[in-house]
Design a protein around this motif. Sequence first.
Motif, PDB file in Angstrom:
ATOM      1  N   ARG A 180       0.849  -1.180   0.000  1.00  0.00           N
ATOM      2  CA  ARG A 180       0.000   0.000   0.000  1.00  0.00           C
ATOM      3  C   ARG A 180       0.892   1.240   0.000  1.00  0.00           C
ATOM      4  O   ARG A 180       2.061   1.179   0.380  1.00  0.00           O
ATOM      5  CB  ARG A 180      -0.917   0.007   1.215  1.00  0.00           C
ATOM      6  CG  ARG A 180      -1.826  -1.211   1.305  1.00  0.00           C
ATOM      7  CD  ARG A 180      -2.749  -1.095   2.507  1.00  0.00           C
ATOM      8  NE  ARG A 180      -3.564  -2.290   2.654  1.00  0.00           N
ATOM      9  CZ  ARG A 180      -3.239  -3.333   3.410  1.00  0.00           C
ATOM     10  NH1 ARG A 180      -2.100  -3.312   4.094  1.00  0.00           N
ATOM     11  NH2 ARG A 180      -4.015  -4.381   3.498  1.00  0.00           N
ATOM     12  N   ARG A 181       0.331   2.339  -0.395  1.00  0.00           N
ATOM     13  CA  ARG A 181       1.120   3.564  -0.507  1.00  0.00           C
ATOM     14  C   ARG A 181       1.759   3.947   0.820  1.00  0.00           C
ATOM     15  O   ARG A 181       2.938   4.317   0.878  1.00  0.00           O
ATOM     16  CB  ARG A 181       0.233   4.705  -1.019  1.00  0.00           C
ATOM     17  CG  ARG A 181       0.964   6.016  -1.209  1.00  0.00           C
ATOM     18  CD  ARG A 181       0.062   7.038  -1.861  1.00  0.00           C
ATOM     19  NE  ARG A 181      -1.151   7.257  -1.092  1.00  0.00           N
ATOM     20  CZ  ARG A 181      -2.118   8.102  -1.450  1.00  0.00           C
ATOM     21  NH1 ARG A 181      -2.017   8.759  -2.581  1.00  0.00           N
ATOM     22  NH2 ARG A 181      -3.182   8.252  -0.690  1.00  0.00           N
ATOM     23  N   ASN A 182       1.021   3.837   1.900  1.00  0.00           N
ATOM     24  CA  ASN A 182       1.572   4.218   3.198  1.00  0.00           C
ATOM     25  C   ASN A 182       2.611   3.217   3.691  1.00  0.00           C
ATOM     26  O   ASN A 182       3.450   3.535   4.538  1.00  0.00           O
ATOM     27  CB  ASN A 182       0.450   4.343   4.228  1.00  0.00           C
ATOM     28  CG  ASN A 182      -0.271   3.031   4.458  1.00  0.00           C
ATOM     29  OD1 ASN A 182      -0.892   2.503   3.534  1.00  0.00           O
ATOM     30  ND2 ASN A 182      -0.208   2.487   5.658  1.00  0.00           N
ATOM     31  N   GLU A 183       2.587   1.998   3.165  1.00  0.00           N
ATOM     32  CA  GLU A 183       3.537   0.979   3.615  1.00  0.00           C
ATOM     33  C   GLU A 183       4.924   1.173   3.009  1.00  0.00           C
ATOM     34  O   GLU A 183       5.913   0.689   3.571  1.00  0.00           O
ATOM     35  CB  GLU A 183       3.009  -0.409   3.261  1.00  0.00           C
ATOM     36  CG  GLU A 183       1.802  -0.820   4.079  1.00  0.00           C
ATOM     37  CD  GLU A 183       1.238  -2.150   3.652  1.00  0.00           C
ATOM     38  OE1 GLU A 183       0.570  -2.807   4.476  1.00  0.00           O
ATOM     39  OE2 GLU A 183       1.470  -2.545   2.485  1.00  0.00           O
ATOM     40  N   VAL A 184       5.019   1.853   1.879  1.00  0.00           N
ATOM     41  CA  VAL A 184       6.321   2.080   1.258  1.00  0.00           C
ATOM     42  C   VAL A 184       7.235   2.847   2.207  1.00  0.00           C
ATOM     43  O   VAL A 184       8.423   2.524   2.378  1.00  0.00           O
ATOM     44  CB  VAL A 184       6.166   2.835  -0.076  1.00  0.00           C
ATOM     45  CG1 VAL A 184       7.537   3.182  -0.658  1.00  0.00           C
ATOM     46  CG2 VAL A 184       5.368   2.001  -1.070  1.00  0.00           C
ATOM     47  N   THR A 185       6.677   3.856   2.862  1.00  0.00           N
ATOM     48  CA  THR A 185       7.449   4.618   3.840  1.00  0.00           C
ATOM     49  C   THR A 185       7.886   3.732   5.000  1.00  0.00           C
ATOM     50  O   THR A 185       9.035   3.834   5.487  1.00  0.00           O
ATOM     51  CB  THR A 185       6.637   5.803   4.374  1.00  0.00           C
ATOM     52  OG1 THR A 185       6.211   6.611   3.275  1.00  0.00           O
ATOM     53  CG2 THR A 185       7.459   6.652   5.322  1.00  0.00           C
ATOM     54  N   ASP A 212      12.062   0.824   8.029  1.00  0.00           N
ATOM     55  CA  ASP A 212      12.578  -0.414   8.603  1.00  0.00           C
ATOM     56  C   ASP A 212      13.951  -0.750   8.036  1.00  0.00           C
ATOM     57  O   ASP A 212      14.859  -1.177   8.771  1.00  0.00           O
ATOM     58  CB  ASP A 212      11.611  -1.573   8.312  1.00  0.00           C
ATOM     59  CG  ASP A 212      10.321  -1.446   9.104  1.00  0.00           C
ATOM     60  OD1 ASP A 212      10.258  -0.590  10.007  1.00  0.00           O
ATOM     61  OD2 ASP A 212       9.370  -2.197   8.810  1.00  0.00           O
ATOM     62  N   LEU A 213      14.108  -0.535   6.728  1.00  0.00           N
ATOM     63  CA  LEU A 213      15.399  -0.810   6.109  1.00  0.00           C
ATOM     64  C   LEU A 213      16.477   0.141   6.647  1.00  0.00           C
ATOM     65  O   LEU A 213      17.622  -0.260   6.894  1.00  0.00           O
ATOM     66  CB  LEU A 213      15.278  -0.678   4.592  1.00  0.00           C
ATOM     67  CG  LEU A 213      16.519  -1.041   3.768  1.00  0.00           C
ATOM     68  CD1 LEU A 213      16.909  -2.499   4.016  1.00  0.00           C
ATOM     69  CD2 LEU A 213      16.262  -0.806   2.287  1.00  0.00           C
ATOM     70  N   TYR A 214      16.097   1.387   6.835  1.00  0.00           N
ATOM     71  CA  TYR A 214      17.039   2.381   7.378  1.00  0.00           C
ATOM     72  C   TYR A 214      17.505   1.976   8.770  1.00  0.00           C
ATOM     73  O   TYR A 214      18.699   2.065   9.109  1.00  0.00           O
ATOM     74  CB  TYR A 214      16.349   3.742   7.412  1.00  0.00           C
ATOM     75  CG  TYR A 214      17.069   4.795   8.204  1.00  0.00           C
ATOM     76  CD1 TYR A 214      18.202   5.434   7.693  1.00  0.00           C
ATOM     77  CD2 TYR A 214      16.609   5.167   9.474  1.00  0.00           C
ATOM     78  CE1 TYR A 214      18.871   6.398   8.430  1.00  0.00           C
ATOM     79  CE2 TYR A 214      17.271   6.133  10.217  1.00  0.00           C
ATOM     80  CZ  TYR A 214      18.399   6.745   9.690  1.00  0.00           C
ATOM     81  OH  TYR A 214      19.059   7.700  10.414  1.00  0.00           O
TER      82      TYR A 214
END
Length: 205
Positions: free
Chosen positions: A5-10, A15-17
């Motif tokens: 979902r669009r909000n999940e990309v952030t 999380d990766l950061y």
Amino acid sequence: MFYLRRNEVTDVLWDLYQLMGRRGGRPRPSRWPAEVRRRRDILRALEGHPPPPALGIPPERITEPFTIMLWGITEDSIAQWLPAVGGAEPGVLTGMAASPGVVEGPARVIASFAQIDQVRDGEIPGGQLTSPSWAADLRKDPGHRDDHRAESCRTRRDRVREYGLPAVTGTASGTTRIRTGQRIRVDGDTGKVTILDDGVPARQQ
């Protein structure tokens, strides 16, 4: 990315950061890859179960302006969709006349844009939904049809008219009643798609 979902990309990037800031070598996020695989499996399972054209009890009147202008849903279109569930006129599908003209040719049923390269010259492509990404392939097609409306009716109508292609949208059951290889007639003047034969050539799939 297309399974998020669009909000999940952030959230994924955050999380990766955080993982990159930890010690211990290369970051290996565990949550999102598993979730993407789960959603991919769900979509693959759903591909074998075409949805009905509509759910619930249809309203007697359609008065909401955006429903009519953007999606082309009216009392007439609902009346045309309902027989598609069972008892429709054999060999004839009725939708919206999206672009004028009449054309005949073999059908090519495609489930998604990933299959767009399967369309051969002279074939009439059709799918449940279409989007602007199909535009590049329209130049080699003699006509167009689809089951539903994924975008503004005006946008799609303008796109096929730019290429001078007869088109019918909103047939509700085209991808279930028409098979790849069947010869069909698309009448962009009346909004009807007619199945001209039941045979599928051996070279078609």
